[in-house]
Enzyme design. Structure first.
Site, mmCIF file in Angstrom:
data_model
loop_
_atom_site.group_PDB
_atom_site.id
_atom_site.type_symbol
_atom_site.label_atom_id
_atom_site.label_comp_id
_atom_site.label_asym_id
_atom_site.label_seq_id
_atom_site.Cartn_x
_atom_site.Cartn_y
_atom_site.Cartn_z
ATOM 1 N N ARG A 76 0.855 -1.237 -0.117
ATOM 2 C CA ARG A 76 -0.213 0.122 -0.054
ATOM 3 C C ARG A 76 0.826 1.043 -0.064
ATOM 4 N NH1 ARG A 76 -2.341 3.016 4.725
ATOM 5 N NH2 ARG A 76 -3.688 4.633 3.666
ATOM 6 N N HIS A 120 -2.863 10.901 0.688
ATOM 7 C CA HIS A 120 -2.227 10.772 2.068
ATOM 8 C C HIS A 120 -1.392 12.084 2.294
ATOM 9 C CE1 HIS A 120 -0.712 7.438 4.907
ATOM 10 N NE2 HIS A 120 -0.233 8.617 5.212
ATOM 11 N N GLU A 165 -7.314 8.827 6.346
ATOM 12 C CA GLU A 165 -7.392 9.340 7.688
ATOM 13 C C GLU A 165 -7.922 10.947 7.679
ATOM 14 O OE1 GLU A 165 -3.882 8.863 9.956
ATOM 15 O OE2 GLU A 165 -4.036 6.845 10.180
ATOM 16 N N ASN A 290 -6.951 2.138 10.214
ATOM 17 C CA ASN A 290 -5.539 2.034 10.843
ATOM 18 C C ASN A 290 -5.761 2.023 12.295
ATOM 19 O OD1 ASN A 290 -4.867 2.470 8.234
ATOM 20 N ND2 ASN A 290 -4.416 4.714 8.614
ATOM 21 N N TYR A 292 -3.794 2.105 15.958
ATOM 22 C CA TYR A 292 -2.618 2.154 16.752
ATOM 23 C C TYR A 292 -2.553 2.007 18.220
ATOM 24 C CZ TYR A 292 -0.119 3.658 12.483
ATOM 25 O OH TYR A 292 0.274 3.459 11.250
ATOM 26 N N GLU A 350 -3.170 0.009 8.079
ATOM 27 C CA GLU A 350 -1.931 0.434 8.990
ATOM 28 C C GLU A 350 -2.216 -0.173 10.490
ATOM 29 O OE1 GLU A 350 -0.848 4.694 9.153
ATOM 30 O OE2 GLU A 350 -1.414 4.813 6.911
#
Ligand code: BGC
Length: 444
Positions: A76, A120, A165, A290, A292, A350
């Protein structure tokens, strides 16, 4: 105990243009907002810029060999809008587009499936001069660029992402100003979020007219967990969830907005016209998530404008970016999305961690036990969510390479492959070798 993933589960790694490419103005490319921002003194740690980054623009071929050596099935990456359209709209730049032509052909030649993100964060600076994402016309600018990209690559590229995002773009770029273009406005931020989702919707519509495969959206989702049972903290966690997660999930999947947004933005909030929901809710083929960390949340009336604060959990591990490591929250998030949003096909687009690694590898080795453990535990979390019925199709580790961590500069290393920035030597870390093994077995 062996934990196998479903047959055909897609294993990949992710990057983004401005973070790795370098040569931002080569071959006729226009400036992006990140080029400008990083050249503005005081904006990025250490005065770092993306001028060289991982020099991937020139080293792409050996980087593709590296991906193949790790056994990656998918990669990606994002396109730089201002390489294709130096002024953002109008004039197409074939010399800039040729870079992505070569890259995609090189991936396919190695049996690696390209997953292309259109945006992005690197808006052409010429469009920022016209108001950037605050300008409602930005949705049409984006659709024009998207069409150009589909014409260039669709067919060879079968999986597209419109935006990476939107929350970070609006929150970092327009509300708190720590990311490009560095604005600070509770009036702009909700407009930017809405224009981004309109841009996304128009690009999906353009894809249905021009493209033949799949298109989706990538959201960064962070479970907000109240730090206590006090009603004020419970309400704070709900506000945080509305602001960070539901502000995007709801318009896309439920054609609505969370009520809390009016309270958060105050006079800055404007309820979008009902007709816009058909656009922002345009059907997507997959959702990219994504993940985290989670946010252990308390009420904080002084924290403008959401009035929440994330507090430390004394018994947890934290990454170098200060994020609590909580794999169980990842499982809970994936199950929640499946249950509350109609179990859409999901890719983890991600997931990863910054931990300290030395700038230079010794004897061709980098041992990164904390990153390896993070990877193992979060893959376990994905496996657990699949076992509970979530339709998860693949996983992309963030990131293939150490790279420019935006305003934090090169000091925070997320790569499974180490980059020695002085020599540009790449060294797969122990986490990369672990990941290669997982891919080979399709199992933990
Ligand atoms: C972004 C990446 C970034 C990563 C780690 C995500 O928000 O998409 O570009 O490097 O998180 O902060």
């Amino acid at each position: 105990m062996t934990r196998s993933f479903p047959a055909g589960f897609l294993w990949g790694a992710a990057t983004a243009a401005y973070q790795i490419e370098g040569s931002p103005l080569a071959d006729g490319a226009g400036e992006s907002i990140w080029h400008r921002f990083s050249h503005t003194p005081g904006r990025i740690a250490n005065g770092d810029t993306g001028d060289i980054a991982c020099d991937h623009y020139r080293r792409w071929e050996s980087d593709l060999d590296l991906m193949a050596s790790l056994g990656l099935k998918a990669y990606r990456f994002s396109l730089s809008w201002s390489r294709l359209y130096p002024e953002g709209t109008g004039r197409f730049n074939p010399a800039g587009a040729a870079f992505y032509d070569r890259l995609v052909d090189g991936l396919l030649a190695r049996g690696i499936e390209p997953y292309v993100t259109l945006y992005h964060w690197d808006l052409p600076a010429a469009l920022d001069d016209r108001g950037g994402w605050v300008n409602p016309d930005s949705a049409e600018w984006f659709a024009e660029y998207a069409r150009g990209a589909y014409r260039l690559l669709d067919g060879r590229v079968r999986n597209w992402v419109t935006l990476n995002e939107p929350w970070v773009i609006a929150d970092g770029g327009y509300l708190h100003g720590v990311l490009a273009p560095g604005h600070r406005s509770a009036w702009e931020a909700p407009r930017v979020s809405h224009n981004l989702l309109r841009a996304h919707g128009l690009a999906v519509r353009a894809y249905r007219a021009e493209g033949a495969h799949r298109i989706g959206l990538v959201l960064n989702l962070e479970p907000k967990v109240a730090a206590s049972d006090a009603p004020a903290d419970l309400a704070a966690a709900a506000r945080g969830d509305a602001y960070m997660n539901r502000q995007y999930l709801d318009p896309v999947f439920k054609q609505s907005h969370p009520e809390e947004l009016a309270d958060i933005f105050g006079p800055g909030w404007r309820q979008p016209p009902a007709a816009d929901y058909a656009l922002t809710g345009e059907k997507i083929d997959f959702l990219g998530i994504n993940y985290y960390s989670r946010g252990l949340t308390v009420n904080d009336p002084s924290a403008w404008p959401v009035r929440i604060r994330t507090i430390k959990n004394p018994s947890a591990t934290y990454t170098e970016t200060g994020w609590e490591v909580v794999p169980a929250a990842f499982t809970a998030l994936l199950v929640r999305v499946a249950q509350e949003y109609g179990n859409p096909p999901v890719y983890i687009t991600e997931n990863g961690s910054a931990f300290y690694d030395p700038p230079v590898a010794r004897a061709g080795r980098i041992d990164d036990p904390l990153r390896t453990q993070y990877l193992q535990d979060h893959l376990g979390a994905v496996h657990a969510a699949i076992a509970q019925g979530a339709d998860i199709r693949g996983y992309f580790v963030w990131s293939l390479l150490d790279n420019l961590e935006w305003s934090l500069g090169y000091g925070k290393r997320f790569g499974i492959v180490h980059v020695d920035y002085a020599s540009q030597v790449r060294t797969p870390k122990a986490s990369a070798l672990y990941y290669r093994d997982v891919i080979r077995r399709n199992a933990l």
